[in-house]
Write an enzyme that holds these catalytic residues in place. Structure first.
Site, PDB file in Angstrom:
ATOM      1  N   HIS A  72      -5.174   2.233  -3.882  1.00 45.98           N
ATOM      2  CA  HIS A  72      -4.282   3.380  -3.682  1.00 45.98           C
ATOM      3  C   HIS A  72      -4.020   3.548  -2.192  1.00 45.98           C
ATOM      4  O   HIS A  72      -4.463   2.735  -1.368  1.00 45.98           O
ATOM      5  CB  HIS A  72      -4.844   4.626  -4.348  1.00 45.98           C
ATOM      6  CG  HIS A  72      -6.176   5.095  -3.822  1.00 45.98           C
ATOM      7  ND1 HIS A  72      -6.427   5.311  -2.493  1.00 45.98           N
ATOM      8  CD2 HIS A  72      -7.347   5.372  -4.458  1.00 45.98           C
ATOM      9  CE1 HIS A  72      -7.664   5.730  -2.334  1.00 45.98           C
ATOM     10  NE2 HIS A  72      -8.254   5.754  -3.507  1.00 45.98           N
TER      11      HIS A  72
ATOM     12  N   CYS B  71     -24.949  15.680  -5.907  1.00 46.12           N
ATOM     13  CA  CYS B  71     -24.566  14.775  -4.825  1.00 46.12           C
ATOM     14  C   CYS B  71     -23.683  15.531  -3.826  1.00 46.12           C
ATOM     15  O   CYS B  71     -22.707  16.164  -4.229  1.00 46.12           O
ATOM     16  CB  CYS B  71     -23.793  13.589  -5.397  1.00 46.12           C
ATOM     17  SG  CYS B  71     -22.811  12.741  -4.155  1.00 46.12           S
TER      18      CYS B  71
ATOM     19  N   LYS C  12      -7.451  11.291  -9.690  1.00 48.93           N
ATOM     20  CA  LYS C  12      -6.790  10.975 -10.955  1.00 48.93           C
ATOM     21  C   LYS C  12      -6.545  12.242 -11.761  1.00 48.93           C
ATOM     22  O   LYS C  12      -5.521  12.394 -12.401  1.00 48.93           O
ATOM     23  CB  LYS C  12      -7.669  10.034 -11.762  1.00 48.93           C
ATOM     24  CG  LYS C  12      -7.487   8.609 -11.359  1.00 48.93           C
ATOM     25  CD  LYS C  12      -7.999   7.714 -12.451  1.00 48.93           C
ATOM     26  CE  LYS C  12      -7.954   6.280 -11.997  1.00 48.93           C
ATOM     27  NZ  LYS C  12      -8.921   5.464 -12.679  1.00 48.93           N
TER      28      LYS C  12
ATOM     29  N   CYS D  80     -21.891   7.023  -5.233  1.00 46.44           N
ATOM     30  CA  CYS D  80     -22.108   6.616  -3.833  1.00 46.44           C
ATOM     31  C   CYS D  80     -22.925   5.336  -3.763  1.00 46.44           C
ATOM     32  O   CYS D  80     -22.995   4.713  -2.708  1.00 46.44           O
ATOM     33  CB  CYS D  80     -22.903   7.644  -3.047  1.00 46.44           C
ATOM     34  SG  CYS D  80     -22.161   9.247  -2.862  1.00 46.44           S
TER      35      CYS D  80
ATOM     36  N   CYS E  39     -27.236   8.711  -6.569  1.00 41.59           N
ATOM     37  CA  CYS E  39     -25.854   8.996  -6.996  1.00 41.59           C
ATOM     38  C   CYS E  39     -25.180   7.655  -7.259  1.00 41.59           C
ATOM     39  O   CYS E  39     -25.059   6.834  -6.338  1.00 41.59           O
ATOM     40  CB  CYS E  39     -25.082   9.781  -5.934  1.00 41.59           C
ATOM     41  SG  CYS E  39     -23.319   9.856  -6.342  1.00 41.59           S
TER      42      CYS E  39
ATOM     43  N   LYS F 252      -6.582  17.043  -2.391  1.00 38.52           N
ATOM     44  CA  LYS F 252      -7.410  15.848  -2.442  1.00 38.52           C
ATOM     45  C   LYS F 252      -6.787  14.894  -3.462  1.00 38.52           C
ATOM     46  O   LYS F 252      -6.312  15.334  -4.507  1.00 38.52           O
ATOM     47  CB  LYS F 252      -8.815  16.252  -2.878  1.00 38.52           C
ATOM     48  CG  LYS F 252      -9.816  15.151  -2.784  1.00 38.52           C
ATOM     49  CD  LYS F 252     -11.229  15.728  -2.925  1.00 38.52           C
ATOM     50  CE  LYS F 252     -12.259  14.649  -2.746  1.00 38.52           C
ATOM     51  NZ  LYS F 252     -12.632  13.884  -3.862  1.00 38.52           N
TER      52      LYS F 252
HETATM   53  N1  MSP Z   1     -17.436  -0.752  -1.378  1.00 34.16           N
HETATM   54  C1  MSP Z   1     -17.575   0.255  -0.396  1.00 34.16           C
HETATM   55  C2  MSP Z   1     -17.410  -0.328   0.991  1.00 34.16           C
HETATM   56  C3  MSP Z   1     -18.348  -1.444   1.310  1.00 34.16           C
HETATM   57  S1  MSP Z   1     -18.014  -2.100   2.880  1.00 34.16           S
HETATM   58  C4  MSP Z   1     -19.305  -3.084   3.208  1.00 34.16           C
HETATM   59  C5  MSP Z   1     -16.509   1.324  -0.599  1.00 34.16           C
HETATM   60  N2  MSP Z   1     -15.442   0.972  -1.303  1.00 34.16           N
HETATM   61  S2  MSP Z   1     -14.232   1.953  -1.692  1.00 34.16           S
HETATM   62  O1  MSP Z   1     -13.424   1.236  -2.646  1.00 34.16           O
HETATM   63  O2  MSP Z   1     -14.716   3.227  -2.102  1.00 34.16           O
HETATM   64  O3  MSP Z   1     -13.361   2.063  -0.433  1.00 34.16           O
HETATM   65  C6  MSP Z   1     -13.645   3.007   0.526  1.00 34.16           C
HETATM   66  C7  MSP Z   1     -12.611   2.902   1.618  1.00 34.16           C
HETATM   67  O4  MSP Z   1     -11.291   3.170   1.096  1.00 34.16           O
HETATM   68  C8  MSP Z   1     -12.777   3.958   2.679  1.00 34.16           C
HETATM   69  O5  MSP Z   1     -13.724   3.618   3.650  1.00 34.16           O
HETATM   70  C9  MSP Z   1     -11.403   4.006   3.249  1.00 34.16           C
HETATM   71  O6  MSP Z   1     -11.256   2.873   4.036  1.00 34.16           O
HETATM   72  C10 MSP Z   1     -10.532   3.896   2.019  1.00 34.16           C
HETATM   73  N3  MSP Z   1     -10.202   5.196   1.417  1.00 34.16           N
HETATM   74  C11 MSP Z   1     -10.405   5.567   0.115  1.00 34.16           C
HETATM   75  N4  MSP Z   1      -9.849   6.798  -0.076  1.00 34.16           N
HETATM   76  C12 MSP Z   1      -9.304   7.252   1.066  1.00 34.16           C
HETATM   77  C13 MSP Z   1      -8.490   8.345   1.414  1.00 34.16           C
HETATM   78  N5  MSP Z   1      -8.183   9.328   0.584  1.00 34.16           N
HETATM   79  N6  MSP Z   1      -7.976   8.357   2.672  1.00 34.16           N
HETATM   80  C14 MSP Z   1      -8.182   7.342   3.544  1.00 34.16           C
HETATM   81  N7  MSP Z   1      -8.919   6.295   3.234  1.00 34.16           N
HETATM   82  C15 MSP Z   1      -9.734   6.320   2.118  1.00 34.16           C
HETATM   83  O7  MSP Z   1     -16.702   2.411  -0.085  1.00 34.16           O
END
Ligand code: MSP
Length: 660
Positions: free
Chosen positions: A19, A144, A309, A130, A127, A306
């Site tokens: 997304h 959490c 879904k 997380c 959690c 925020k």
């Molecule tokens: N798998 C872990 C990261 C491991 S790195 C060794 C993870 N994955 S995630 O799919 O949840 O992706 C998180 C990342 O997506 C965030 O750090 C950010 O880069 C991006 N974002 C997800 N939602 C976001 C927003 N609403 N706004 C901006 N970026 C965010 O965490």
């Protein structure tokens, strides 16, 4: 500025399709990588997926798939989305890649050999969302602190990493980076302060294995346990540099110490602790050099809410881009999206995504400022030099406005902005030159000048457009190429000097970003912001008209209806059908069974926009050939042609769920 750079994004969980948030980090990383390539630096850009963990194991089970099957589907959706958005990643790593798994196990062994990992009984609150344990003090009313959901009590024998002994080395490491580079290890500084405070408060040992599920890399010598998903995932940045001996130069402690290599991890602010505390500690404990820099960006909300879904406001970049292209009638979506997210919010700050602001910036900055600069200049070239569109440019001595100083100032700002990881500022610098060039035309008024002066003035602007094309190329690679093509310049993106003479053989102008008029704007906003049935808007009006003018068919009994096997299906792959404008060939998952379906929805949906979407599916329709391809069922949709809308479910229902 170092001559070698390695830029990474987080590897994304395969729990969901990409997304806006994921796309943002990846656009920033891509832009940085492209900028450094432009400078001729030795650059590498890595992204990928985080395939392991309890969350994925559970989601796959709920869909009746193996974790690997499930991960493969989402990883493919990421790859396809990044291709659509023009990402130039040099590699795409998955934590299920066997060479990655081997490196993780190797690091594990090193940590054990050095006495940093030990086996101990453990009880704690976990959690799953997380993939993290929380001490009692960090829980928020027993829940959490991030997801506000119930945590699970876990009691198992775990391997522990002795993080408690890393407080001092980490503090010294942060001090050293600040001393040597003049900048904090984590930027922006506010995130460094949070990390500092966390470390200063004292560190607890970290559980780095799990015994209650299987979907992970086995602990060497103890197959009952899998390696903690974050230790596995963080290692991707390093393991990707061990894939080939020539890549080792991107994780080289000596080069980092000499300032010749920068290893830059980009991510959202919520995962800085993992990257700035655990990761350097793991690496140093294993005798490996830590990265050079952590850049934490802010979070996007959508229209002040925020993104979730449940709220139904998740921005799907595939869809956004496809809609822009379809409504504007030109390929503008990718570059407009990239430009907008980089320009709208300074890197590091939280931002609000509004479709309305996207369209405002599109019209004002892309169509008007930049697009019109090129358009009007080429228009004048052909008007005043109609024979061949050739301008022999020689720097004018007494120019009414000095474009030279505007260029020099902008170049300095642009360079400084990228060195400081501030793409929004780099774009401001570029736009200062765009505006200077537009002002130059207005003041120099070529329409009032004799022919020689016209050539000099237009040449000055064409040369500026050439520079602008190179400067915007990290952000808008497609449009940069289009500008160069229209200028008749055969150059790949590079670091442009300002020349004093040149010959331009320009093309006839094709608008870079056609203006979005009010009707189109309404149509886009209607697509993006679903309105209640009474609201006005092109799509709704047409659908209402169609609904009232089509007579209702003869009554059927419930038994008739019950003959239809309707169920939820997930579109796993989609492609165009050659020579059939209206058709898409889809692979859909109808709950453990894959079907091939031909759907007449190509005018309304780009194939990439459909992958991962769920719709209602008629599963017992007699197979038939459509466009020469067998179709085994039917996806339900409302309307026709461009205003067609795929049936949707407003809650998460796994493929195969019955519809009644
Ligand atoms: N798998 C872990 C990261 C491991 S790195 C060794 C993870 N994955 S995630 O799919 O949840 O992706 C998180 C990342 O997506 C965030 O750090 C950010 O880069 C991006 N974002 C997800 N939602 C976001 C927003 N609403 N706004 C901006 N970026 C965010 O965490």
């Amino acid at each position: 500025m170092s001559e070698r750079i390695y830029v990474t994004t987080p590897i994304y969980y395969v729990s969901d399709v990409p997304h806006l948030g994921h796309a943002y980090t990846t656009v920033v990383a891509d832009t940085l990588a492209r900028y450094h390539r432009l400078r001729g630096h030795d650059s590498r850009f890595l992204t990928g997926t985080d395939d392991h963990g309890q969350k994925i194991e559970r989601m796959a089970a709920s869909k009746g798939q193996t974790p690997k099957q499930y991960a493969d589907g989402i990883a493919a959706a990421y790859q396809s989305c990044w291709r659509t958005l023009g990402m130039s990643n040099d590699d795409f790593i998955r934590t299920t890649d066997p060479d990655h798994e081997a490196v993780v196990q190797d690091i594990w062994r090193r940590l054990v050999e050095r006495g940093w990992i030990v086996l101990r009984p453990y009880q704690g609150w976990y959690c799953v969302a997380c993939e993290q344990f929380y001490p009692d003090k960090e829980l928020d009313d027993g829940k959490c602190p991030v997801h506000k959901r119930a945590v699970e009590r876990v009691e198992e024998e775990n391997y522990f990493f002795k993080l408690s002994q890393w407080q001092k080395p980490l503090q010294e490491f942060y001090d050293r980076v600040l001393r040597e580079t003049g900048r904090p290890f984590v930027e922006p500084a506010i995130r460094m302060n949070e990390v500092r405070a966390f470390v200063d408060a004292g560190l607890e040992d970290l559980s780095v294995s799990r015994a209650t599920f299987k979907w992970g890399i086995p602990v060497p010598g103890d197959p009952r346990q899998v390696i903690y998903v974050w230790l596995d995932a963080l290692t991707n940045y390093y393991s990707a540099t061990r894939r080939d001996p020539s890549l080792a130069r991107f994780w080289d402690g000596d080069a980092m110490a000499r300032g010749e290599l920068q290893v830059v991890h980009l991510m959202g602010k919520e995962i800085t602790r993992f990257h700035a505390v655990y990761w350097p500690a793991f690496l140093m404990a294993a005798g490996l050099p830590p990265p050079s820099k952590i850049i934490a960006h802010g979070w996007w909300t959508v229209d002040g809410e925020k993104m979730s879904k449940t709220a139904g406001n998740v921005v799907d970049p595939n869809r956004l881009v496809a809609d822009l292209d379809a409504v504007v009638g030109a390929k503008v979506g990718v570059d407009a999206f990239r430009y907008f997210v980089l320009r709208e919010v300074p890197l590091g700050a939280d931002g609000d995504f509004s479709h309305e602001s996207l369209l405002t910036r599109y019209n004002a900055e892309l169509a008007n400022d930049l697009g019109n600069l090129l358009n009007r200049t080429l228009g004048m070239v052909w008007k005043y030099f109609p024979d061949d569109g050739v301008i022999r440019y020689q720097r004018a001595e007494a120019a009414p406005i000095d474009l030279a100083s505007a260029f020099a100032a902008a170049q300095q700002e642009y360079e400084k902005a990228f060195a400081g990881f501030a793409p929004s500022k780099a774009l401001e610098a570029v736009w200062s030159l765009v505006r200077a060039a537009n002002a130059y035309i207005d003041k120099a008024a070529p329409w009032k000048q004799p022919r020689e002066s016209q050539a000099a003035i237009l040449g000055e602007v064409l040369e500026t457009c050439r520079i602008l094309a190179h400067w915007v190329s990290p952000v808008m690679p497609d449009k940069a190429a289009a500008i160069l093509r229209q200028l008749g310049v055969a150059e790949a993106p590079c670091w442009p000097e300002r020349r004093t003479s040149a010959v331009f053989h320009v093309e006839k102008a094709t608008p870079l970003f056609p203006r979005i008029d009010d009707d189109r704007k309404k149509e886009l906003l209607a697509r993006w912001t679903p309105k209640p049935a009474t609201a006005t808007g092109t799509a709704t009006q047409t659908a209402t008209q169609a609904a009232t003018t089509t007579p209702v068919k003869p009554t059927v009994t419930f038994d008739d209806f019950a003959k239809l096997d309707l169920r939820v299906a997930e579109i796993v792959a989609a492609e165009r059908v050659p020579k059939k404008d209206k058709l898409l060939k889809l692979s859909v998952d109808v709950g453990g069974e894959m079907r091939q379906v031909v759907a007449g929805i190509a005018a309304a949906y780009a194939p990439e926009a459909l992958v991962g979407r769920r719709a209602i599916f008629l599963a017992n329709l007699k197979p038939a050939k459509i466009g020469g391809i067998v179709s085994e069922g039917m996806i339900l949709a409302a309307g026709e042609e461009q205003i067609l809308a795929l049936s949707a479910l407003d809650r998460d229902c796994p493929p195969g769920t019955k519809v009644r």
